[in-house]
Design a protein around this motif. Structure first.
Motif, PDB file in Angstrom:
ATOM      1  N   THR A 194      22.428  89.370  58.962  1.00  0.00           N
ATOM      2  CA  THR A 194      21.763  90.667  58.817  1.00  0.00           C
ATOM      3  C   THR A 194      21.741  91.119  57.363  1.00  0.00           C
ATOM      4  O   THR A 194      20.689  91.526  56.841  1.00  0.00           O
ATOM      5  CB  THR A 194      22.467  91.727  59.688  1.00  0.00           C
ATOM      6  N   SER A 253      26.676  89.396  61.251  1.00  0.00           N
ATOM      7  CA  SER A 253      26.794  90.333  60.134  1.00  0.00           C
ATOM      8  C   SER A 253      26.223  89.762  58.845  1.00  0.00           C
ATOM      9  O   SER A 253      25.432  90.416  58.144  1.00  0.00           O
ATOM     10  CB  SER A 253      28.261  90.714  59.911  1.00  0.00           C
ATOM     11  N   ALA A 294      26.565  89.831  70.116  1.00  0.00           N
ATOM     12  CA  ALA A 294      27.230  90.854  69.302  1.00  0.00           C
ATOM     13  C   ALA A 294      28.348  91.537  70.084  1.00  0.00           C
ATOM     14  O   ALA A 294      29.375  91.905  69.516  1.00  0.00           O
ATOM     15  CB  ALA A 294      26.216  91.885  68.824  1.00  0.00           C
TER      16      ALA A 294
END
Length: 103
Positions: A76, A73, A61
């Protein structure tokens, strides 16, 4: 130290890596056969799995390229929305591929 790239050298490395993997996996099972799985031990094992995942993801990240950040992203968001890992991982891979292809 050099690594031979001949066929025999490559096959020897594959065999060595296979043996190390096998010993590591069987060693863990053997060691855990002496441990009584109490709720506390089970909690520790579950927490360690999450810790290993976080240890892999966090450096990506902070130091990853645009594709890595897109994958993180999207994975998630999809995981939070669907609560299913396989679609989330698939979407993350697709996002990374698209970003790396287009950018």
């Amino acid at each position: 130290m050099t690594i031979e790239t001949t066929t025999a050298g490559v096959l020897a490395l594959i065999v060595i890596m296979t043996l190390v993997t096998l010993v590591t996996r069987l060693g863990g099972v053997f060691a855990m056969s002496f441990v009584r799985i109490s709720p506390r031990v089970e909690s520790f094992i579950n927490t360690m799995a999450s810790s290993v995942l976080i240890a892999i993801v966090v450096p990506m990240a902070f130091a990853g390229d645009a594709g890595a950040l897109a994958a993180l992203s999207v994975t998630t968001v999809v995981m939070l929305a669907l609560k299913k890992p396989l679609p989330a991982i698939s979407a993350g891979i697709l996002a990374a591929a698209l970003v790396r292809y287009l950018v």
